[in-house]
Design a protein around this motif. Structure first.
Motif, PDB file in Angstrom:
ATOM      1  N   ALA A  69       0.896  -1.306  -0.259  1.00  0.00           N
ATOM      2  CA  ALA A  69      -0.220  -0.127  -0.399  1.00  0.00           C
ATOM      3  C   ALA A  69       0.840   1.285  -0.502  1.00  0.00           C
ATOM      4  N   ARG A  70       1.872   0.834   0.964  1.00  0.00           N
ATOM      5  CA  ARG A  70       2.480   2.228   1.086  1.00  0.00           C
ATOM      6  C   ARG A  70       3.559   2.958  -0.560  1.00  0.00           C
ATOM      7  N   GLU A  71       3.998   1.434  -1.558  1.00  0.00           N
ATOM      8  CA  GLU A  71       4.269   2.328  -2.178  1.00  0.00           C
ATOM      9  C   GLU A  71       3.132   2.442  -3.659  1.00  0.00           C
ATOM     10  N   GLU A  72       1.899   2.189  -3.806  1.00  0.00           N
ATOM     11  CA  GLU A  72       1.100   1.858  -4.667  1.00  0.00           C
ATOM     12  C   GLU A  72      -0.034   3.977  -3.892  1.00  0.00           C
ATOM     13  N   LEU A  73       0.393   4.284  -2.423  1.00  0.00           N
ATOM     14  CA  LEU A  73       0.590   5.836  -2.220  1.00  0.00           C
ATOM     15  C   LEU A  73       1.709   6.613  -2.897  1.00  0.00           C
ATOM     16  N   ARG A  74       2.607   6.202  -2.919  1.00  0.00           N
ATOM     17  CA  ARG A  74       4.256   7.002  -3.274  1.00  0.00           C
ATOM     18  C   ARG A  74       4.357   6.906  -4.005  1.00  0.00           C
ATOM     19  N   ARG A  75       3.575   5.848  -5.343  1.00  0.00           N
ATOM     20  CA  ARG A  75       3.827   6.665  -6.653  1.00  0.00           C
ATOM     21  C   ARG A  75       2.142   7.921  -6.887  1.00  0.00           C
ATOM     22  N   ARG A  76       1.536   8.089  -6.068  1.00  0.00           N
ATOM     23  CA  ARG A  76       0.394   8.919  -6.116  1.00  0.00           C
ATOM     24  C   ARG A  76       1.097  10.109  -6.232  1.00  0.00           C
ATOM     25  N   VAL A  77       1.008  10.368  -4.417  1.00  0.00           N
ATOM     26  CA  VAL A  77       2.194  11.075  -3.938  1.00  0.00           C
ATOM     27  C   VAL A  77       3.410  11.777  -4.796  1.00  0.00           C
ATOM     28  N   ALA A  78       4.139  10.915  -5.084  1.00  0.00           N
ATOM     29  CA  ALA A  78       5.390  12.322  -6.403  1.00  0.00           C
ATOM     30  C   ALA A  78       5.106  12.223  -7.463  1.00  0.00           C
ATOM     31  N   ARG A  79       4.041  11.884  -7.758  1.00  0.00           N
ATOM     32  CA  ARG A  79       3.841  13.215  -8.796  1.00  0.00           C
ATOM     33  C   ARG A  79       2.863  14.193  -8.763  1.00  0.00           C
ATOM     34  N   LEU A  80       2.042  14.262  -7.549  1.00  0.00           N
ATOM     35  CA  LEU A  80       1.734  15.546  -6.840  1.00  0.00           C
ATOM     36  C   LEU A  80       2.852  16.443  -6.578  1.00  0.00           C
TER      37      LEU A  80
END
Length: 116
Positions: A69-80
């Motif tokens: 779950a951390r990796e999935e959220l990290r990808r979204r946050v990285a774009r932002l």
């Protein structure tokens, strides 16, 4: 994770709220620089008026989530994060103005009100 967190600002629904707030700020229409605003109150609800607080919450959630779950959220946050960096300006005096100047998203120029 939100239900088990001992962090005051991480509660059920906080991740969604933080992500929505961060996305709304980072993807604001226009091309002019944006300036985060200070929250008038530090309660759980009002603190999200400051987009930097939303990023603080996302940082804390990323620390507490299980790996997948951390990796999935990290990808979204990285774009932002990339959009946030593009739309905000560095604050050369952040170490004097910010209580958490060690966090890169708090080392950006802010104003009393949000907007260009």
């Amino acid at each position: 994770m939100e239900r088990l967190s001992t962090d005051y600002y991480v509660y059920p629904g906080a991740t969604d709220r933080a992500l929505r707030r961060y996305r709304a700020f980072a993807q604001s229409p226009g091309r002019r620089p944006l300036y985060p605003q200070d929250a008038e109150c530090s309660c759980r609800g009002c603190s999200f008026d400051d987009v930097r607080h939303a990023r603080d919450v996302l940082d804390e959630v990323l620390r507490q989530l299980p790996a997948r779950a951390r990796e999935e959220l990290r990808r979204r946050v990285a774009r932002l994060d990339a959009a946030y960096l593009q739309r905000t300006l560095p604050d050369p005096f952040a170490d004097r103005r910010q209580w958490r100047s060690d966090l890169w998203w708090r080392r950006r120029l802010a104003d009393g009100r949000e907007g260009p």
